[in-house]
Design a protein around this motif. Structure first.
Motif, PDB file in Angstrom:
ATOM      1  N   VAL A  50      -2.234 -11.296  26.302  1.00  0.00           N
ATOM      2  CA  VAL A  50      -1.528 -12.113  26.948  1.00  0.00           C
ATOM      3  C   VAL A  50      -0.688 -13.245  25.962  1.00  0.00           C
ATOM      4  CG1 VAL A  50      -1.893 -14.373  28.353  1.00  0.00           C
ATOM      5  CG2 VAL A  50      -3.189 -12.348  28.971  1.00  0.00           C
ATOM      6  N   VAL A  51      -1.513 -13.459  24.939  1.00  0.00           N
ATOM      7  CA  VAL A  51      -0.863 -14.554  23.873  1.00  0.00           C
ATOM      8  C   VAL A  51       0.291 -13.753  23.162  1.00  0.00           C
ATOM      9  CG1 VAL A  51      -1.258 -15.799  21.651  1.00  0.00           C
ATOM     10  CG2 VAL A  51      -3.162 -15.705  23.629  1.00  0.00           C
ATOM     11  N   THR A  52       0.106 -12.433  22.755  1.00  0.00           N
ATOM     12  CA  THR A  52       1.167 -11.889  22.243  1.00  0.00           C
ATOM     13  C   THR A  52       2.222 -11.555  23.046  1.00  0.00           C
ATOM     14  OG1 THR A  52      -0.354 -10.638  20.885  1.00  0.00           O
ATOM     15  CG2 THR A  52       1.957  -9.795  20.994  1.00  0.00           C
ATOM     16  N   GLY A  53       1.929 -11.354  24.391  1.00  0.00           N
ATOM     17  CA  GLY A  53       3.020 -11.171  25.340  1.00  0.00           C
ATOM     18  C   GLY A  53       3.758 -12.246  25.695  1.00  0.00           C
ATOM     19  N   SER A  54       3.194 -13.429  25.614  1.00  0.00           N
ATOM     20  CA  SER A  54       4.012 -14.676  25.766  1.00  0.00           C
ATOM     21  C   SER A  54       4.979 -14.883  24.978  1.00  0.00           C
ATOM     22  CB  SER A  54       3.013 -16.136  25.875  1.00  0.00           C
ATOM     23  OG  SER A  54       2.458 -16.097  24.457  1.00  0.00           O
ATOM     24  N   VAL A  55       4.672 -14.478  23.477  1.00  0.00           N
ATOM     25  CA  VAL A  55       5.655 -14.665  22.561  1.00  0.00           C
ATOM     26  C   VAL A  55       7.036 -13.434  22.967  1.00  0.00           C
ATOM     27  CG1 VAL A  55       6.343 -14.176  20.143  1.00  0.00           C
ATOM     28  CG2 VAL A  55       4.201 -15.108  20.690  1.00  0.00           C
TER      29      VAL A  55
ATOM     30  N   PHE B  91      -4.636  -2.604  36.307  1.00  0.00           N
ATOM     31  CA  PHE B  91      -4.827  -2.410  35.021  1.00  0.00           C
ATOM     32  C   PHE B  91      -5.627  -3.887  34.381  1.00  0.00           C
ATOM     33  CE2 PHE B  91      -3.076  -3.930  30.787  1.00  0.00           C
ATOM     34  CZ  PHE B  91      -3.596  -3.065  29.993  1.00  0.00           C
ATOM     35  N   VAL B  92      -4.880  -5.106  34.985  1.00  0.00           N
ATOM     36  CA  VAL B  92      -5.214  -6.365  34.402  1.00  0.00           C
ATOM     37  C   VAL B  92      -6.952  -6.423  35.001  1.00  0.00           C
ATOM     38  CG1 VAL B  92      -5.114  -8.651  34.955  1.00  0.00           C
ATOM     39  CG2 VAL B  92      -3.158  -7.310  34.528  1.00  0.00           C
ATOM     40  N   VAL B  93      -7.178  -6.224  36.177  1.00  0.00           N
ATOM     41  CA  VAL B  93      -8.548  -6.158  36.652  1.00  0.00           C
ATOM     42  C   VAL B  93      -9.492  -5.564  35.780  1.00  0.00           C
ATOM     43  CG1 VAL B  93     -10.105  -5.662  38.506  1.00  0.00           C
ATOM     44  CG2 VAL B  93      -7.792  -6.814  38.968  1.00  0.00           C
ATOM     45  N   TRP B  94      -9.198  -4.232  35.422  1.00  0.00           N
ATOM     46  CA  TRP B  94      -9.910  -3.385  34.774  1.00  0.00           C
ATOM     47  C   TRP B  94     -10.175  -3.758  33.269  1.00  0.00           C
ATOM     48  CZ3 TRP B  94      -8.754  -0.813  30.229  1.00  0.00           C
ATOM     49  CH2 TRP B  94      -9.927   0.186  29.798  1.00  0.00           C
ATOM     50  N   SER B  95      -9.060  -4.273  32.714  1.00  0.00           N
ATOM     51  CA  SER B  95      -8.952  -4.444  31.389  1.00  0.00           C
ATOM     52  C   SER B  95      -9.990  -6.134  31.282  1.00  0.00           C
ATOM     53  CB  SER B  95      -7.717  -5.275  30.835  1.00  0.00           C
ATOM     54  OG  SER B  95      -6.763  -3.821  30.772  1.00  0.00           O
TER      55      SER B  95
ATOM     56  N   GLY C 128       2.447  -6.834  26.244  1.00  0.00           N
ATOM     57  CA  GLY C 128       1.652  -7.543  25.239  1.00  0.00           C
ATOM     58  C   GLY C 128       0.076  -7.174  25.529  1.00  0.00           C
ATOM     59  N   MET C 129       0.031  -7.130  26.836  1.00  0.00           N
ATOM     60  CA  MET C 129      -1.353  -6.731  27.291  1.00  0.00           C
ATOM     61  C   MET C 129      -1.774  -5.091  27.179  1.00  0.00           C
ATOM     62  SD  MET C 129      -2.259  -9.087  30.597  1.00  0.00           S
ATOM     63  CE  MET C 129      -0.844  -8.566  31.531  1.00  0.00           C
ATOM     64  N   VAL C 130      -0.886  -4.440  27.384  1.00  0.00           N
ATOM     65  CA  VAL C 130      -0.830  -3.019  27.359  1.00  0.00           C
ATOM     66  C   VAL C 130      -0.929  -2.562  25.875  1.00  0.00           C
ATOM     67  CG1 VAL C 130       0.192  -0.587  27.613  1.00  0.00           C
ATOM     68  CG2 VAL C 130       0.290  -2.612  29.590  1.00  0.00           C
ATOM     69  N   GLN C 131      -0.232  -3.105  24.763  1.00  0.00           N
ATOM     70  CA  GLN C 131      -0.479  -2.734  23.883  1.00  0.00           C
ATOM     71  C   GLN C 131      -1.892  -2.876  23.072  1.00  0.00           C
ATOM     72  OE1 GLN C 131       2.644  -4.700  21.388  1.00  0.00           O
ATOM     73  NE2 GLN C 131       4.223  -3.121  21.695  1.00  0.00           N
ATOM     74  N   GLU C 132      -2.288  -4.336  23.456  1.00  0.00           N
ATOM     75  CA  GLU C 132      -3.410  -4.850  22.752  1.00  0.00           C
ATOM     76  C   GLU C 132      -4.714  -4.034  23.283  1.00  0.00           C
ATOM     77  OE1 GLU C 132      -3.773  -6.628  20.220  1.00  0.00           O
ATOM     78  OE2 GLU C 132      -1.689  -7.189  20.038  1.00  0.00           O
ATOM     79  N   VAL C 133      -4.846  -3.706  24.674  1.00  0.00           N
ATOM     80  CA  VAL C 133      -5.859  -3.001  25.377  1.00  0.00           C
ATOM     81  C   VAL C 133      -5.725  -1.699  24.731  1.00  0.00           C
ATOM     82  CG1 VAL C 133      -6.928  -2.328  27.550  1.00  0.00           C
ATOM     83  CG2 VAL C 133      -6.018  -4.555  27.253  1.00  0.00           C
ATOM     84  N   ALA C 134      -4.712  -0.852  24.578  1.00  0.00           N
ATOM     85  CA  ALA C 134      -4.609   0.472  23.976  1.00  0.00           C
ATOM     86  C   ALA C 134      -5.173   0.558  22.955  1.00  0.00           C
ATOM     87  CB  ALA C 134      -3.053   0.969  24.228  1.00  0.00           C
ATOM     88  N   VAL C 135      -4.769  -0.420  22.061  1.00  0.00           N
ATOM     89  CA  VAL C 135      -5.251  -0.334  20.421  1.00  0.00           C
ATOM     90  C   VAL C 135      -6.826  -0.472  20.563  1.00  0.00           C
ATOM     91  CG1 VAL C 135      -5.460  -1.670  18.329  1.00  0.00           C
ATOM     92  CG2 VAL C 135      -3.080  -0.961  19.481  1.00  0.00           C
TER      93      VAL C 135
ATOM     94  N   ASP D 163     -11.475  -9.428  25.522  1.00  0.00           N
ATOM     95  CA  ASP D 163     -10.917 -10.411  24.444  1.00  0.00           C
ATOM     96  C   ASP D 163      -9.519  -9.491  24.077  1.00  0.00           C
ATOM     97  OD1 ASP D 163     -13.183 -11.826  24.170  1.00  0.00           O
ATOM     98  OD2 ASP D 163     -14.187 -10.186  22.963  1.00  0.00           O
ATOM     99  N   ALA D 164      -9.307  -8.210  24.170  1.00  0.00           N
ATOM    100  CA  ALA D 164      -8.180  -7.382  23.944  1.00  0.00           C
ATOM    101  C   ALA D 164      -7.171  -8.012  24.988  1.00  0.00           C
ATOM    102  CB  ALA D 164      -8.338  -6.040  24.093  1.00  0.00           C
ATOM    103  N   LEU D 165      -7.550  -8.293  26.246  1.00  0.00           N
ATOM    104  CA  LEU D 165      -6.695  -8.751  27.276  1.00  0.00           C
ATOM    105  C   LEU D 165      -6.189 -10.096  26.967  1.00  0.00           C
ATOM    106  CD1 LEU D 165      -5.533  -8.152  30.220  1.00  0.00           C
ATOM    107  CD2 LEU D 165      -7.254  -9.189  30.945  1.00  0.00           C
ATOM    108  N   VAL D 166      -6.951 -11.160  26.512  1.00  0.00           N
ATOM    109  CA  VAL D 166      -6.440 -12.314  26.289  1.00  0.00           C
ATOM    110  C   VAL D 166      -5.402 -12.285  24.879  1.00  0.00           C
ATOM    111  CG1 VAL D 166      -7.293 -14.628  25.270  1.00  0.00           C
ATOM    112  CG2 VAL D 166      -8.572 -13.355  27.154  1.00  0.00           C
TER     113      VAL D 166
END
Length: 370
Positions: free
Chosen positions: A54-59, A38-42, A322-329, A48-51
């Motif tokens: 990552v920020v949201t996921g760090s919180v 998932f990370v490689v494909w994203s 965090g990554m899954v949420q942002e990429v899915a949106v 941009d959504a992956l980045v």
């Protein structure tokens, strides 16, 4: 005949153990491979959504670390966690601006606040905020730590002395969450608020990645605090006492560990991390009384994905959620015109992740049991 039955029973039990172990290992390997894919494909398709994820996921990771600390030491899920994050963020807003909501306009409650300091609102580097916000965050962290210790003395400690079950703890923490949310509505209203309203500059990174400078601060602060928690747990005497109490509280007490003091320090650490993660969340999004309840499910999903009781697992789990949420949106944005739901559904993604983990590997990525 009895001997044959005993041997058969032992063989059958051993086969069950082997099957359980094999399923556990394959489940963990499958999850790691799925996350890596998932990370490689994203990174290739939705960079941009992956980045942003990552920020949201760090919180989320910071919040999940606090959840797993509380669960490890006190053995219950703290449902006031998300609302505690936002209440801490609002306390920082109060200490920064000194204002609460009034009948017609905001009322200045504090005669002196952080923004009154010389140069407090001057942006640090290319961030959107000055050192006044950092001071307000530190003061809010101290207040939140004292508040959580007080709540433990008033509510949770009497429950521990009565030997209350986990359901009673959860209901009590849910009541605390409702009180916190009501206080936010009373003092600051339902409208969104911001620490700063200035222009947010961005920086260009390799691979055509564009990141807001505030997001760099959020990610760096989250990683720094996560590292400090790891060192605290595995390199200090207090951390050893906390881990001993998490393994067996009664045995830790008999061994001479002051379990009452460990509980107090657990709430102090939780309060500090809660305040910082709340301010980071509000800096990434906005101040909203409902946001604490909304992020509660992603926080639990992150903690369970990493493995309840594992701080490093909570860090990985938060980043993944965090990554899954942002990429899915981002993926769904192309289908909104076709009648699909808008991005407001993204926090439901955490529920899907949670269900998958509970079905595939309830112990989480790092092997802690749920």
């Amino acid at each position: 005949m009895a001997t044959i039955e005993a041997v058969y029973s032992r063989v059958l039990e051993r086969v069950r153990d082997y099957r359980r172990t094999a399923g556990d290992v394959l489940g963990a390997a499958g999850l790691w491979l799925l996350i890596a894919a998932f990370v490689v494909w994203s990174f290739l398709a939705e960079r941009d959504a992956l980045v942003t994820g990552v920020v949201t996921g760090s919180v989320f990771a910071l919040g999940a670390i606090v959840l797993t600390l509380i669960y490890g030491v006190l053995k219950f899920g703290h449902f006031a966690h998300g609302d505690g994050m936002m209440l801490s963020a609002y306390l920082a807003f109060l200490l920064l601006s000194g204002t609460i909501i009034g009948t017609r306009e905001d009322t200045e409650l504090l005669p002196v606040h952080a923004s009154d300091l010389p140069g407090a609102e001057t942006p640090i580097w290319d961030f959107s905020f000055g050192y006044g916000l950092l001071i307000a965050m530190l003061l809010a962290a101290a207040i939140t730590a004292a508040l959580l210790v007080g709540l433990d003395r008033l509510i949770y400690r009497p429950l521990r002395r009565r030997g209350s079950g986990i359901v009673i703890y959860s209901i009590a923490s849910l009541g605390v969450a409702l009180v916190m949310r009501s206080l936010m509505f009373i003092f600051w209203g339902a409208g969104g608020r911001f620490y700063t309203r200035g222009f947010r500059s961005a920086v260009e990174l390799p691979f055509d990645i564009r990141v807001l400078n505030d997001q760099l601060f959020i990610f760096g602060a989250a990683c720094l605090l996560a590292g400090m928690v790891y060192l605290l747990l595995y390199r200090t005497k207090l951390g050893k006492a906390m881990r001993a109490m998490a393994d067996n509280a009664e045995l830790a007490r008999i061994s001479g560990i002051n379990t009452g003091q460990v509980v107090v320090w657990t709430w102090v650490i939780a309060g500090v991390l809660l305040a910082v993660s709340g301010v980071m969340l509000a800096l990434q999004a906005q101040l909203d009384p409902q946001l604490g309840f909304i992020v509660l499910l992603p926080l639990f999903a992150a903690a369970i994905l990493g493995g309840i009781g594992s701080p490093q697992g909570a860090l990985v789990g938060g980043l993944v959620v965090g990554m899954v949420q942002e990429v899915a949106v981002t993926l769904n944005m192309d289908f909104i015109r076709e009648g699909f739901p808008g991005p407001g559904y993204k926090f439901a993604i955490a529920f899907i992740v949670l269900v998958i983990i509970l079905l595939v590997r309830p112990r989480g990525l790092f092997g802690a049991r749920v």
